[in-house]
Write a protein that holds these residues in place. Structure first.
Motif, PDB file in Angstrom:
ATOM      1  N   GLY A 271     -17.669  -7.488 -20.618  1.00 36.74           N
ATOM      2  CA  GLY A 271     -17.626  -7.940 -19.463  1.00 36.74           C
ATOM      3  C   GLY A 271     -18.851  -8.550 -18.791  1.00 36.74           C
ATOM      4  O   GLY A 271     -19.785  -8.575 -19.774  1.00 36.74           O
ATOM      5  N   PRO A 272     -19.136  -9.065 -17.842  1.00 35.28           N
ATOM      6  CA  PRO A 272     -20.147  -9.725 -17.394  1.00 35.28           C
ATOM      7  C   PRO A 272     -21.430  -8.436 -17.133  1.00 35.28           C
ATOM      8  O   PRO A 272     -21.600  -7.684 -17.271  1.00 35.28           O
ATOM      9  N   MET A 273     -22.706  -9.392 -17.053  1.00 35.35           N
ATOM     10  CA  MET A 273     -24.003  -8.526 -17.009  1.00 35.35           C
ATOM     11  C   MET A 273     -23.842  -7.759 -15.604  1.00 35.35           C
ATOM     12  O   MET A 273     -23.158  -8.301 -14.756  1.00 35.35           O
ATOM     13  N   ARG A 274     -24.439  -6.738 -15.610  1.00 33.54           N
ATOM     14  CA  ARG A 274     -24.639  -5.899 -14.595  1.00 33.54           C
ATOM     15  C   ARG A 274     -25.807  -5.378 -14.270  1.00 33.54           C
ATOM     16  O   ARG A 274     -26.559  -4.762 -15.291  1.00 33.54           O
TER      17      ARG A 274
ATOM     18  N   GLU B  98     -39.125 -18.554 -16.524  1.00 32.18           N
ATOM     19  CA  GLU B  98     -37.639 -18.003 -16.487  1.00 32.18           C
ATOM     20  C   GLU B  98     -36.959 -18.673 -17.767  1.00 32.18           C
ATOM     21  O   GLU B  98     -37.384 -19.846 -18.338  1.00 32.18           O
ATOM     22  N   LEU B  99     -36.141 -17.927 -18.353  1.00 36.58           N
ATOM     23  CA  LEU B  99     -35.537 -18.198 -19.999  1.00 36.58           C
ATOM     24  C   LEU B  99     -34.340 -19.117 -19.496  1.00 36.58           C
ATOM     25  O   LEU B  99     -33.831 -18.758 -18.305  1.00 36.58           O
ATOM     26  N   PRO B 100     -33.479 -19.641 -20.397  1.00 36.08           N
ATOM     27  CA  PRO B 100     -32.317 -20.561 -20.084  1.00 36.08           C
ATOM     28  C   PRO B 100     -31.142 -19.462 -20.126  1.00 36.08           C
ATOM     29  O   PRO B 100     -31.387 -18.260 -20.875  1.00 36.08           O
ATOM     30  N   LEU B 101     -29.976 -19.712 -19.703  1.00 42.53           N
ATOM     31  CA  LEU B 101     -28.853 -18.732 -19.512  1.00 42.53           C
ATOM     32  C   LEU B 101     -28.568 -18.596 -21.321  1.00 42.53           C
ATOM     33  O   LEU B 101     -28.700 -19.517 -22.086  1.00 42.53           O
ATOM     34  N   GLN B 102     -28.021 -17.621 -21.566  1.00 42.66           N
ATOM     35  CA  GLN B 102     -27.911 -17.282 -23.056  1.00 42.66           C
ATOM     36  C   GLN B 102     -27.007 -16.083 -23.123  1.00 42.66           C
ATOM     37  O   GLN B 102     -26.557 -15.390 -22.021  1.00 42.66           O
TER      38      GLN B 102
ATOM     39  N   GLY C 169     -24.334 -14.833 -15.067  1.00 42.94           N
ATOM     40  CA  GLY C 169     -23.685 -16.023 -15.774  1.00 42.94           C
ATOM     41  C   GLY C 169     -23.536 -17.228 -15.112  1.00 42.94           C
ATOM     42  O   GLY C 169     -22.998 -18.541 -15.479  1.00 42.94           O
ATOM     43  N   LEU C 170     -23.335 -17.056 -13.682  1.00 41.56           N
ATOM     44  CA  LEU C 170     -23.458 -18.186 -12.797  1.00 41.56           C
ATOM     45  C   LEU C 170     -24.609 -18.700 -12.408  1.00 41.56           C
ATOM     46  O   LEU C 170     -24.691 -19.567 -11.449  1.00 41.56           O
ATOM     47  N   GLY C 171     -25.812 -18.118 -12.646  1.00 37.21           N
ATOM     48  CA  GLY C 171     -27.172 -18.348 -12.431  1.00 37.21           C
ATOM     49  C   GLY C 171     -27.697 -17.814 -11.141  1.00 37.21           C
ATOM     50  O   GLY C 171     -28.757 -18.282 -10.618  1.00 37.21           O
ATOM     51  N   ASN C 172     -27.217 -16.986 -10.501  1.00 41.12           N
ATOM     52  CA  ASN C 172     -27.433 -16.341  -9.684  1.00 41.12           C
ATOM     53  C   ASN C 172     -28.606 -15.048  -9.859  1.00 41.12           C
ATOM     54  O   ASN C 172     -28.600 -14.513 -10.877  1.00 41.12           O
ATOM     55  N   ARG C 173     -29.512 -15.331  -8.839  1.00 44.61           N
ATOM     56  CA  ARG C 173     -30.637 -14.230  -9.276  1.00 44.61           C
ATOM     57  C   ARG C 173     -30.339 -12.861  -8.696  1.00 44.61           C
ATOM     58  O   ARG C 173     -29.829 -12.856  -7.612  1.00 44.61           O
ATOM     59  N   VAL C 174     -30.424 -11.998  -9.609  1.00 43.87           N
ATOM     60  CA  VAL C 174     -30.266 -10.675  -9.325  1.00 43.87           C
ATOM     61  C   VAL C 174     -31.628  -9.843  -9.408  1.00 43.87           C
ATOM     62  O   VAL C 174     -32.089  -9.765 -10.550  1.00 43.87           O
ATOM     63  N   PRO C 175     -31.938  -9.210  -8.486  1.00 41.79           N
ATOM     64  CA  PRO C 175     -33.419  -8.329  -8.586  1.00 41.79           C
ATOM     65  C   PRO C 175     -33.377  -7.314  -9.531  1.00 41.79           C
ATOM     66  O   PRO C 175     -32.546  -6.584  -9.441  1.00 41.79           O
ATOM     67  N   LEU C 176     -34.535  -7.321 -10.141  1.00 37.34           N
ATOM     68  CA  LEU C 176     -34.727  -5.858 -10.947  1.00 37.34           C
ATOM     69  C   LEU C 176     -36.000  -5.392 -10.637  1.00 37.34           C
ATOM     70  O   LEU C 176     -36.971  -5.941 -10.392  1.00 37.34           O
ATOM     71  N   SER C 177     -36.067  -3.938 -10.510  1.00 40.02           N
ATOM     72  CA  SER C 177     -37.198  -3.301 -10.265  1.00 40.02           C
ATOM     73  C   SER C 177     -37.093  -1.678 -10.887  1.00 40.02           C
ATOM     74  O   SER C 177     -36.139  -1.495 -11.285  1.00 40.02           O
TER      75      SER C 177
ATOM     76  N   GLY D 253     -35.418 -13.619 -15.764  1.00 41.58           N
ATOM     77  CA  GLY D 253     -36.047 -14.353 -14.804  1.00 41.58           C
ATOM     78  C   GLY D 253     -37.507 -14.555 -14.964  1.00 41.58           C
ATOM     79  O   GLY D 253     -38.077 -13.998 -15.980  1.00 41.58           O
ATOM     80  N   LYS D 254     -38.479 -15.284 -14.062  1.00 44.69           N
ATOM     81  CA  LYS D 254     -39.764 -15.499 -14.212  1.00 44.69           C
ATOM     82  C   LYS D 254     -40.389 -14.095 -14.091  1.00 44.69           C
ATOM     83  O   LYS D 254     -39.936 -13.390 -13.020  1.00 44.69           O
ATOM     84  N   VAL D 255     -41.422 -13.753 -15.033  1.00 44.91           N
ATOM     85  CA  VAL D 255     -42.277 -12.562 -14.669  1.00 44.91           C
ATOM     86  C   VAL D 255     -43.675 -13.028 -14.433  1.00 44.91           C
ATOM     87  O   VAL D 255     -44.448 -13.683 -15.005  1.00 44.91           O
ATOM     88  N   THR D 256     -44.039 -12.460 -13.234  1.00 43.13           N
ATOM     89  CA  THR D 256     -45.423 -12.492 -12.669  1.00 43.13           C
ATOM     90  C   THR D 256     -46.218 -11.389 -12.723  1.00 43.13           C
ATOM     91  O   THR D 256     -47.297 -11.651 -12.547  1.00 43.13           O
ATOM     92  N   GLU D 257     -45.646 -10.332 -13.141  1.00 43.95           N
ATOM     93  CA  GLU D 257     -46.478  -9.058 -13.294  1.00 43.95           C
ATOM     94  C   GLU D 257     -45.941  -8.378 -14.547  1.00 43.95           C
ATOM     95  O   GLU D 257     -44.660  -8.462 -14.857  1.00 43.95           O
TER      96      GLU D 257
END
Length: 126
Positions: free
Chosen positions: A6-9, A42-46, A66-74, A90-94
């Motif tokens: 299934g899709p990423m979760r 940020e990396l390309p979709l893969q 998979g649709l290019g929507n940003r999902v926060p991670l912490s 996504g882009k990592v700033t820290e």
């Protein structure tokens, strides 16, 4: 045990301690390694041809679904990536620290590279 296709979760607040993350990896029969992500763009979709799960121990950023929507991670979040699931880091700033589990005993980058074209995912349309 393979991950359900299934899709990423992202499972928010999935664990509180490193021991809980490692116990979950053991339950899923995934091979763990530590991954430290310093600043990066940020990396390309893969997608990858192995199941993998990431457990965020430190830091915050986002992943693209998979649709290019940003999902926060912490810290405390679990990223579930069944084989074929289209996603992008996504882009990592820290600095971010993960425990990453993959479905075979291999070097993490050997198992996850090359980055595969989203159009060729076996889960296209999921």
């Amino acid at each position: 045990m393979a991950l359900e296709p299934g899709p990423m979760r992202v499972i928010k607040n999935a664990f509180k301690t490193k021991a809980e993350a490692l116990a979950d990896l053991s339950r899923l029969d995934l091979w763990p390694t530590t991954y430290v992500s310093e600043r990066m763009e940020e990396l390309p979709l893969q997608w990858h041809d192995v199941d993998n799960c990431g457990y965020v121990l430190e830091g915050s950023s986002y992943v693209l679904d998979g649709l290019g929507n940003r999902v926060p991670l912490s810290a405390g979040d679990k990223l579930v990536l069944p084989a074929g699931a289209v996603h992008a880091e996504g882009k990592v700033t820290e600095r971010m620290v993960y425990i990453v589990g993959i479905s075979k005993a291999a070097n993490l980058f050997d198992a996850l590279l090359p980055l595969r074209d989203p159009a060729s995912s076996p889960l296209k349309g999921m």
